[in-house]
Design a protein around this motif. Sequence first.
Motif, PDB file in Angstrom:
ATOM      1  N   PHE A  65      34.774  25.418  33.829  1.00  0.00           N
ATOM      2  CA  PHE A  65      33.325  25.357  33.972  1.00  0.00           C
ATOM      3  C   PHE A  65      32.727  24.340  33.007  1.00  0.00           C
ATOM      4  O   PHE A  65      31.873  23.532  33.379  1.00  0.00           O
ATOM      5  CB  PHE A  65      32.700  26.732  33.719  1.00  0.00           C
ATOM      6  N   ASN A  66      33.178  24.363  31.769  1.00  0.00           N
ATOM      7  CA  ASN A  66      32.557  23.527  30.746  1.00  0.00           C
ATOM      8  C   ASN A  66      33.048  22.086  30.752  1.00  0.00           C
ATOM      9  O   ASN A  66      32.469  21.238  30.055  1.00  0.00           O
ATOM     10  CB  ASN A  66      32.767  24.154  29.372  1.00  0.00           C
ATOM     11  N   VAL A  67      34.055  21.788  31.539  1.00  0.00           N
ATOM     12  CA  VAL A  67      34.442  20.394  31.720  1.00  0.00           C
ATOM     13  C   VAL A  67      33.802  19.822  32.976  1.00  0.00           C
ATOM     14  O   VAL A  67      33.937  18.641  33.263  1.00  0.00           O
ATOM     15  CB  VAL A  67      35.985  20.269  31.795  1.00  0.00           C
ATOM     16  N   SER A  68      33.070  20.665  33.704  1.00  0.00           N
ATOM     17  CA  SER A  68      32.505  20.214  34.983  1.00  0.00           C
ATOM     18  C   SER A  68      31.067  20.693  35.178  1.00  0.00           C
ATOM     19  O   SER A  68      30.123  20.032  34.738  1.00  0.00           O
ATOM     20  CB  SER A  68      33.394  20.698  36.137  1.00  0.00           C
ATOM     21  N   TRP A  69      30.886  21.833  35.810  1.00  0.00           N
ATOM     22  CA  TRP A  69      29.557  22.282  36.209  1.00  0.00           C
ATOM     23  C   TRP A  69      28.635  22.520  35.025  1.00  0.00           C
ATOM     24  O   TRP A  69      27.421  22.302  35.141  1.00  0.00           O
ATOM     25  CB  TRP A  69      29.670  23.561  37.053  1.00  0.00           C
ATOM     26  N   GLY A  70      29.162  22.973  33.904  1.00  0.00           N
ATOM     27  CA  GLY A  70      28.318  23.211  32.741  1.00  0.00           C
ATOM     28  C   GLY A  70      27.517  21.991  32.348  1.00  0.00           C
ATOM     29  O   GLY A  70      26.279  21.990  32.414  1.00  0.00           O
ATOM     30  N   PRO A  71      28.188  20.881  31.944  1.00  0.00           N
ATOM     31  CA  PRO A  71      27.429  19.685  31.565  1.00  0.00           C
ATOM     32  C   PRO A  71      26.942  18.856  32.742  1.00  0.00           C
ATOM     33  O   PRO A  71      25.833  18.313  32.701  1.00  0.00           O
ATOM     34  CB  PRO A  71      28.442  18.890  30.731  1.00  0.00           C
ATOM     35  N   VAL A  72      27.740  18.740  33.800  1.00  0.00           N
ATOM     36  CA  VAL A  72      27.431  17.772  34.861  1.00  0.00           C
ATOM     37  C   VAL A  72      26.173  18.152  35.630  1.00  0.00           C
ATOM     38  O   VAL A  72      25.372  17.279  36.000  1.00  0.00           O
ATOM     39  CB  VAL A  72      28.629  17.604  35.813  1.00  0.00           C
ATOM     40  N   PRO A  89      33.586  13.640  40.850  1.00  0.00           N
ATOM     41  CA  PRO A  89      34.971  14.111  40.676  1.00  0.00           C
ATOM     42  C   PRO A  89      35.082  15.281  39.697  1.00  0.00           C
ATOM     43  O   PRO A  89      35.851  16.219  39.943  1.00  0.00           O
ATOM     44  CB  PRO A  89      35.697  12.869  40.147  1.00  0.00           C
ATOM     45  N   LEU A  90      34.316  15.236  38.611  1.00  0.00           N
ATOM     46  CA  LEU A  90      34.353  16.349  37.664  1.00  0.00           C
ATOM     47  C   LEU A  90      33.883  17.642  38.314  1.00  0.00           C
ATOM     48  O   LEU A  90      34.441  18.715  38.061  1.00  0.00           O
ATOM     49  CB  LEU A  90      33.496  16.030  36.440  1.00  0.00           C
ATOM     50  N   LEU A  91      32.866  17.556  39.171  1.00  0.00           N
ATOM     51  CA  LEU A  91      32.344  18.757  39.820  1.00  0.00           C
ATOM     52  C   LEU A  91      33.372  19.406  40.735  1.00  0.00           C
ATOM     53  O   LEU A  91      33.606  20.622  40.678  1.00  0.00           O
ATOM     54  CB  LEU A  91      31.077  18.417  40.609  1.00  0.00           C
ATOM     55  N   TRP A  92      33.997  18.594  41.615  1.00  0.00           N
ATOM     56  CA  TRP A  92      34.922  19.243  42.561  1.00  0.00           C
ATOM     57  C   TRP A  92      36.216  19.690  41.880  1.00  0.00           C
ATOM     58  O   TRP A  92      36.797  20.720  42.262  1.00  0.00           O
ATOM     59  CB  TRP A  92      35.173  18.385  43.795  1.00  0.00           C
ATOM     60  N   ILE A  93      36.665  18.953  40.871  1.00  0.00           N
ATOM     61  CA  ILE A  93      37.845  19.399  40.121  1.00  0.00           C
ATOM     62  C   ILE A  93      37.531  20.726  39.424  1.00  0.00           C
ATOM     63  O   ILE A  93      38.347  21.664  39.422  1.00  0.00           O
ATOM     64  CB  ILE A  93      38.262  18.331  39.084  1.00  0.00           C
ATOM     65  N   GLY A  98      19.594  19.205  44.533  1.00  0.00           N
ATOM     66  CA  GLY A  98      19.320  19.727  43.205  1.00  0.00           C
ATOM     67  C   GLY A  98      19.301  21.243  43.184  1.00  0.00           C
ATOM     68  O   GLY A  98      19.844  21.877  42.269  1.00  0.00           O
ATOM     69  N   ILE A  99      18.688  21.846  44.195  1.00  0.00           N
ATOM     70  CA  ILE A  99      18.657  23.306  44.293  1.00  0.00           C
ATOM     71  C   ILE A  99      20.068  23.861  44.472  1.00  0.00           C
ATOM     72  O   ILE A  99      20.443  24.882  43.869  1.00  0.00           O
ATOM     73  CB  ILE A  99      17.753  23.734  45.463  1.00  0.00           C
ATOM     74  N   GLY A 100      20.881  23.186  45.294  1.00  0.00           N
ATOM     75  CA  GLY A 100      22.257  23.629  45.494  1.00  0.00           C
ATOM     76  C   GLY A 100      23.074  23.574  44.214  1.00  0.00           C
ATOM     77  O   GLY A 100      23.809  24.511  43.882  1.00  0.00           O
ATOM     78  N   LEU A 101      22.950  22.476  43.467  1.00  0.00           N
ATOM     79  CA  LEU A 101      23.660  22.357  42.194  1.00  0.00           C
ATOM     80  C   LEU A 101      23.243  23.466  41.240  1.00  0.00           C
ATOM     81  O   LEU A 101      24.083  24.089  40.573  1.00  0.00           O
ATOM     82  CB  LEU A 101      23.368  20.989  41.565  1.00  0.00           C
TER      83      LEU A 101
END
Length: 468
Positions: free
Chosen positions: A381-388, A330-334, A268-271
């Motif tokens: 960013f907004n298709v992955s890390w933003g929401p995920v 998958p969304l995160l690494w993409i 969680g801290i890493g994310l």
Amino acid sequence: MSTSHAGENTRLIILISCVATIGGFLFGFDSGVINGTVDGLQHAFGSSKAGLGFEVASMLLGCAIGAFFAGRLADRWGRRSVLIISAVLFLVSAIGAGAANSSLVFIIARVFGGFAVGAASVMSPAYIAEVAPARYRGRLATMQQIAIISGLFAAFLSNYLLARAAGASTEALWLGLPAWRWMFWMQAFPSLVFLVLLLAIPESPRYLVVKRRGEEALAVLTRLFGATQARTTLAEIEGSLSDEQHRPRLSDLVDKQTRKVRKIVWVGIGLATFQQLVGINVVFYYGAVLWQAVGFSENDALLINVLSGALSIGACIVALLLIDRIGRKPLLWIGSVGMAISLALVTWAFASGSLVDGHLQLSDNMGMLALVAANAYVVFFNVSWGPVMWVMLGEMFPNQIRGSGLAVAGAVQWTANFAVTVSFPILLAGIGLAATYSIYLVAAVISVFFVLRYVHETKGRALEQMEG
């Protein structure tokens, strides 16, 4: 968990989730409104580069504190109660920041806003995760990011229209007051709406079970899922807590056998950290400054922000459609790969420029490359890390440690946000745009390997199945 959907009140679940996401809208508006007020702050308070960076980032100090204590207070007072407090703080901050007559008063008002943003950032997705069925929990939680970006877009658009109406953010608008003050006051309206609507939604049933208020929890679950499924769900929640029936506390984050912090907490801290180290909020907070630094006028820079906000909303909608189909990992690494490539292009474009009177000048081709690549970066960013990231933080922790896990991860996220934001004007003046963006590029590359190695999928799993 049982897959029976008979009696489920989907409309109510979606409705109360939408109310919770207004906190995300205000999170986005409060974060984005500063973008168009930087010139006004410099003009009003005569701030130095370092002072300006602290004024812009001051909200983030409050965010780290708000996120940490929101998780802890939510375990004592409830998720909805903490959201109500955040709505009041949003209102106070909007009025205070616009009326500030000194840098100190402005910073205090923004810190109060930070308390609200920090609380809403962790409590809105947590509340949604705790009332939504597993099969579409990810989509509902992703609405939080759409709300955040919608808030950013609304702030960018409001800033643009107000500055255009006045002639510039520093020029007088209504009542003889400069436009930048009205930019902050616009936030008072959605803050009031949020406060009123929160009074109509129920408390999280999982919080009620933890507090041993089983009858109230059953009443809420019955409204959400029907009488039969409500009893089954209540039993499953109680079962997930039966071996650790005590008030949630920070010490729960430490494994009793190994006496080390649980691995899920470090994930969680890493994310939370990588979401900020890729530099996304430099675009959101300093977009106007960034594009003026490469030759665009204030009006054009504010318009580019509006474009970025619109693209971000579209990207979040794509994430909403995909997150419960292909999963979170998958969304995160993409997204990490896409951000790394687009940041490399932005860095290359900035590195090709030359300084003229202290401003970076790019050729037409490189200016267009920087603009396109920067917006591609925002989309990835907004298709992955933003929401995920927010979805995963809201659902990845077991019931017993959800509040404490969110407190720690949320505080780390906002601390990293503060560090990146306050350092940007200093780095911009010291090493230039290209070198600064290369730092964010390195973080994006590392995040690819972090996701592949340490992040585990949570798609389709009930909250009671999460392991710590």
